[in-house]
Design an enzyme around this catalytic site. Structure first.
Site, PDB file in Angstrom:
ATOM      1  N   LYS A   1      27.530 -42.588 -12.657  1.00  0.00           N
ATOM      2  CA  LYS A   1      26.181 -42.020 -12.507  1.00  0.00           C
ATOM      3  C   LYS A   1      25.576 -41.625 -13.867  1.00  0.00           C
ATOM      4  O   LYS A   1      26.292 -41.534 -14.884  1.00  0.00           O
ATOM      5  CB  LYS A   1      26.259 -40.800 -11.584  1.00  0.00           C
ATOM      6  CG  LYS A   1      26.627 -41.141 -10.123  1.00  0.00           C
ATOM      7  CD  LYS A   1      26.627 -39.860  -9.286  1.00  0.00           C
ATOM      8  CE  LYS A   1      26.860 -40.135  -7.811  1.00  0.00           C
ATOM      9  NZ  LYS A   1      26.829 -38.865  -7.019  1.00  0.00           N
TER      10      LYS A   1
ATOM     11  N   HIS B   1      30.043 -42.362  -7.946  1.00  0.00           N
ATOM     12  CA  HIS B   1      29.859 -42.634  -6.512  1.00  0.00           C
ATOM     13  C   HIS B   1      30.940 -43.601  -6.072  1.00  0.00           C
ATOM     14  O   HIS B   1      31.322 -44.490  -6.832  1.00  0.00           O
ATOM     15  CB  HIS B   1      28.482 -43.285  -6.264  1.00  0.00           C
ATOM     16  CG  HIS B   1      28.374 -43.887  -4.881  1.00  0.00           C
ATOM     17  ND1 HIS B   1      27.994 -43.154  -3.786  1.00  0.00           N
ATOM     18  CD2 HIS B   1      28.663 -45.138  -4.413  1.00  0.00           C
ATOM     19  CE1 HIS B   1      28.027 -43.932  -2.706  1.00  0.00           C
ATOM     20  NE2 HIS B   1      28.429 -45.140  -3.066  1.00  0.00           N
TER      21      HIS B   1
HETATM   22  P1  IDP Z   1      30.097 -38.266  -1.988  1.00  0.00           P
HETATM   23  O1  IDP Z   1      29.379 -38.780  -3.211  1.00  0.00           O
HETATM   24  O2  IDP Z   1      31.337 -37.498  -2.331  1.00  0.00           O
HETATM   25  O3  IDP Z   1      30.336 -39.350  -0.960  1.00  0.00           O
HETATM   26  P2  IDP Z   1      27.964 -37.347  -0.244  1.00  0.00           P
HETATM   27  O4  IDP Z   1      28.095 -36.254   0.746  1.00  0.00           O
HETATM   28  O5  IDP Z   1      27.907 -38.751   0.277  1.00  0.00           O
HETATM   29  O6  IDP Z   1      29.147 -37.175  -1.304  1.00  0.00           O
HETATM   30  O7  IDP Z   1      26.663 -37.035  -1.100  1.00  0.00           O
HETATM   31  C1  IDP Z   1      26.102 -38.017  -1.947  1.00  0.00           C
HETATM   32  C2  IDP Z   1      25.753 -37.368  -3.263  1.00  0.00           C
HETATM   33  O8  IDP Z   1      24.737 -36.402  -3.043  1.00  0.00           O
HETATM   34  C3  IDP Z   1      26.894 -36.576  -3.920  1.00  0.00           C
HETATM   35  O9  IDP Z   1      27.762 -37.369  -4.679  1.00  0.00           O
HETATM   36  C4  IDP Z   1      26.120 -35.597  -4.774  1.00  0.00           C
HETATM   37  O10 IDP Z   1      25.674 -36.237  -5.979  1.00  0.00           O
HETATM   38  C5  IDP Z   1      24.912 -35.295  -3.916  1.00  0.00           C
HETATM   39  N1  IDP Z   1      25.125 -34.085  -3.101  1.00  0.00           N
HETATM   40  C6  IDP Z   1      25.935 -33.937  -2.033  1.00  0.00           C
HETATM   41  N2  IDP Z   1      25.884 -32.708  -1.522  1.00  0.00           N
HETATM   42  C7  IDP Z   1      24.989 -32.032  -2.298  1.00  0.00           C
HETATM   43  C8  IDP Z   1      24.474 -30.685  -2.273  1.00  0.00           C
HETATM   44  O11 IDP Z   1      24.837 -29.862  -1.427  1.00  0.00           O
HETATM   45  N3  IDP Z   1      23.563 -30.386  -3.242  1.00  0.00           N
HETATM   46  C9  IDP Z   1      23.137 -31.271  -4.176  1.00  0.00           C
HETATM   47  N4  IDP Z   1      23.593 -32.546  -4.226  1.00  0.00           N
HETATM   48  C10 IDP Z   1      24.502 -32.916  -3.306  1.00  0.00           C
HETATM   49 MG    MG Z   2      28.998 -40.492   0.139  1.00  0.00          MG
END
Ligand code: IDP
Ligand code: MG
Length: 136
Positions: A12, A118
């Site tokens: 990222k 990611h």
């Molecule tokens: P992951 O990347 O571990 O799969 P996801 O829940 O799919 O996590 O969320 C996608 C991306 O969104 C995360 O990697 C992070 O960058 C962002 N994100 C997730 N939860 C939050 C939050 O509560 N606040 C701000 N950004 C978040």
């Molecule tokens: Mg995810």
């Protein structure tokens, strides 16, 4: 029986900006992943919104899409036995504060949003995400 999978990984903007891409790629290679496709690109906000569509109802969706489109990223297809789960483990928890020692997010993540990498979370999403960036 072998179960070689492909998964999509993104380094990222926060990590590319800090020139961490070689170190992160090294961690993939050390952990037995083959990087079979790779490109450095910058996407626009519309593309980021499409990529993160599963999160469109989340309160952080707009900021997330602004962030992912804010600078260059490195997108890769990683290959390994059980690659999807193995990559999720190597990345560590979404919030770097909760990530285990030895994971990418523990080592390099700055915050829950700027968490450096990611990785696809399922076989189905891995296929969709690989097509999103690499379909010719
Ligand atoms: P992951 O990347 O571990 O799969 P996801 O829940 O799919 O996590 O969320 C996608 C991306 O969104 C995360 O990697 C992070 O960058 C962002 N994100 C997730 N939860 C939050 C939050 O509560 N606040 C701000 N950004 C978040
Ligand atoms: Mg995810």
């Amino acid at each position: 029986m072998s179960n070689v999978e492909n998964t999509l990984s993104i380094i990222k903007p926060d990590a590319v900006e800090r020139n961490l891409d070689s170190q992160i790629k090294e961690m993939f290679i050390k952990n037995g992943f083959d990087i079979i496709k790779e490109k450095k690109i910058q996407i626009d906000k519309i593309e980021a919104e499409k990529f993160y569509k599963v999160h469109e109802t989340k309160p952080f969706y707009n900021d997330l899409c602004t962030y992912l489109s804010s600078g260059p990223i490195v997108v890769m297809v990683l290959e390994k036995e059980n690659a999807i789960l193995a990559n999720r483990e190597l990345m560590g928890s979404t919030n770097p504060k909760d990530a285990k020692e030895g994971t990418i997010r523990k080592k390099f993540g700055l915050s829950i949003d700027k968490n450096s990498v990611h990785g696809s979370d399922s076989l189905e999403n891995a296929k969709i995400e690989i097509d999103f960036f690499f379909k010719s």
